[in-house]
Write a protein that holds these residues in place. Structure first.
Motif, PDB file in Angstrom:
ATOM      1  N   ARG A 105     126.214  22.772 102.139  1.00 29.67           N
ATOM      2  CA  ARG A 105     127.021  23.610 103.023  1.00 29.67           C
ATOM      3  C   ARG A 105     128.377  23.932 102.408  1.00 29.67           C
ATOM      4  N   ASN A 106     129.029  22.937 101.835  1.00 32.56           N
ATOM      5  CA  ASN A 106     130.357  23.171 101.257  1.00 32.56           C
ATOM      6  C   ASN A 106     130.281  23.990  99.977  1.00 32.56           C
ATOM      7  N   THR A 107     129.259  23.743  99.155  1.00 31.10           N
ATOM      8  CA  THR A 107     129.109  24.532  97.936  1.00 31.10           C
ATOM      9  C   THR A 107     128.858  25.995  98.268  1.00 31.10           C
ATOM     10  N   LEU A 108     127.988  26.233  99.237  1.00 37.93           N
ATOM     11  CA  LEU A 108     127.700  27.607  99.646  1.00 37.93           C
ATOM     12  C   LEU A 108     128.946  28.271 100.224  1.00 37.93           C
ATOM     13  N   ARG A 131     128.052  33.222  82.670  1.00 36.27           N
ATOM     14  CA  ARG A 131     129.475  33.059  82.387  1.00 36.27           C
ATOM     15  C   ARG A 131     130.312  33.319  83.638  1.00 36.27           C
ATOM     16  N   LEU A 132     129.898  34.269  84.444  1.00 38.56           N
ATOM     17  CA  LEU A 132     130.592  34.564  85.702  1.00 38.56           C
ATOM     18  C   LEU A 132     130.563  33.338  86.616  1.00 38.56           C
ATOM     19  N   LEU A 133     129.411  32.672  86.677  1.00 35.50           N
ATOM     20  CA  LEU A 133     129.280  31.489  87.531  1.00 35.50           C
ATOM     21  C   LEU A 133     130.175  30.357  87.046  1.00 35.50           C
ATOM     22  N   TRP A 134     130.084  30.028  85.731  1.00 40.93           N
ATOM     23  CA  TRP A 134     130.785  28.858  85.218  1.00 40.93           C
ATOM     24  C   TRP A 134     132.288  29.058  85.067  1.00 40.93           C
ATOM     25  N   PRO A 139     134.878  27.613  89.426  1.00 38.72           N
ATOM     26  CA  PRO A 139     136.279  27.171  89.512  1.00 38.72           C
ATOM     27  C   PRO A 139     136.961  27.592  90.815  1.00 38.72           C
ATOM     28  N   LEU A 140     136.689  28.828  91.282  1.00 37.26           N
ATOM     29  CA  LEU A 140     137.311  29.276  92.524  1.00 37.26           C
ATOM     30  C   LEU A 140     136.703  28.589  93.748  1.00 37.26           C
ATOM     31  N   ALA A 141     135.467  28.106  93.607  1.00 34.65           N
ATOM     32  CA  ALA A 141     134.813  27.394  94.715  1.00 34.65           C
ATOM     33  C   ALA A 141     135.135  25.906  94.719  1.00 34.65           C
ATOM     34  N   LEU A 142     135.874  25.427  93.701  1.00 38.97           N
ATOM     35  CA  LEU A 142     136.131  23.998  93.560  1.00 38.97           C
ATOM     36  C   LEU A 142     136.798  23.343  94.771  1.00 38.97           C
ATOM     37  N   PRO A 214     145.042  23.263  90.094  1.00 39.23           N
ATOM     38  CA  PRO A 214     146.513  23.343  90.179  1.00 39.23           C
ATOM     39  C   PRO A 214     146.993  24.599  90.890  1.00 39.23           C
ATOM     40  N   TRP A 215     146.170  25.674  90.879  1.00 37.06           N
ATOM     41  CA  TRP A 215     146.608  26.921  91.502  1.00 37.06           C
ATOM     42  C   TRP A 215     146.764  26.785  93.015  1.00 37.06           C
ATOM     43  N   THR A 216     146.041  25.841  93.615  1.00 40.48           N
ATOM     44  CA  THR A 216     146.177  25.663  95.069  1.00 40.48           C
ATOM     45  C   THR A 216     147.549  25.104  95.409  1.00 40.48           C
ATOM     46  N   ARG A 217     148.086  24.216  94.550  1.00 40.59           N
ATOM     47  CA  ARG A 217     149.422  23.675  94.788  1.00 40.59           C
ATOM     48  C   ARG A 217     150.477  24.746  94.583  1.00 40.59           C
TER      49      ARG A 217
END
Length: 225
Positions: A105-108, A131-134, A139-142, A214-217
């Motif tokens: 659920r969280n990954t989706l 490459r788009l996924l990795w 990274p944006l879904a992290l 780090p971008w979230t901070r």
């Protein structure tokens, strides 16, 4: 009289004389938890990718993982027993199935939250699907993915104790052994160690999440400013 003889809840003598037993049970608990969460993650990410790529599968995938989580642990282990016998694989498989509810659920959710502009920009720069996924989507879904891993880990630490019914419950084994005679020091110590494991694991994963995102901070600091 010693605190063991008087069966006190807090007993330093118990900690001294049973330190190896406590260490072994804690290491088993940590090992089962880590293996279960890692395997759960390996299974959950492809399921989330399938659900994202084929929206008609999203409902069945989420529904199935939710149903699995509602199965009582004793019933789950009984169903898996013919396949794995009284082994650590029995406990790990059950814990993996329980973790999928949170991880899928969280990954989706994290993948679906990736801005369409980011995907389009990456495609415009010649990024292929892999490459788009990795390099962009994961990274944006992290943040969402790490939040799921934290919840799954804490949940798995608690559920691992149920594995004591087959002798593979880590600290749960100590609780199970102490209940018939109501050995207070052992029940309290094992229970406290379970709670400490959950707290420490959550703090470590939170630190890892902050390190990897780090971008979230920066975004939070910019918003506060």
């Amino acid at each position: 009289m010693s605190c063991l003889a008087t069966n006190d809840w807090i007993c330093g003598e118990y900690l001294r004389t049973r330190s190896q037993e406590l260490t072994d049970a804690t290491l088993q608990h940590v090992g089962i938890t880590v293996v279960s969460v890692l395997i759960g993650l390996v299974v959950a990410v492809p399921l989330a990718l399938i659900a994202r790529a084929r929206p008609r599968f999203a409902g069945p995938v989420l529904g199935l993982t939710t149903v699995l989580y509602t199965v009582p642990s004793l019933a789950m282990f009984s169903l898996l027993l013919p396949l794995f016998g009284l082994s650590a694989a029995l406990v790990v498989t059950g814990l993996v199935l329980y973790s999928l509810t949170i991880l899928v659920r969280n990954t989706l959710a994290g993948l679906q939250a990736v801005p369409a502009e980011a995907r389009e920009a990456a495609r415009g720069m010649g990024y292929g699907p892999a490459r788009l996924l990795w390099e962009v989507e994961l990274p944006l879904a992290l943040p969402a993915l790490m939040a799921g891993i934290r919840m799954a880990t804490v949940s798995t630490i608690a559920l691992t104790t149920v594995g004591s019914i087959v002798g593979r419950g880590g600290l749960g084994n100590l609780i199970e052994d102490a209940l018939p005679s109501f050995f207070k020091a052992q029940v309290l110590t094992a229970s406290v160690l379970c709670v400490l494991l959950a707290v420490v694991a959550d703090l470590l994963l939170l630190g890892l999440q902050r390190l990897l995102t780090p971008w979230t901070r920066i975004r939070v600091a910019g918003g506060a400013g």
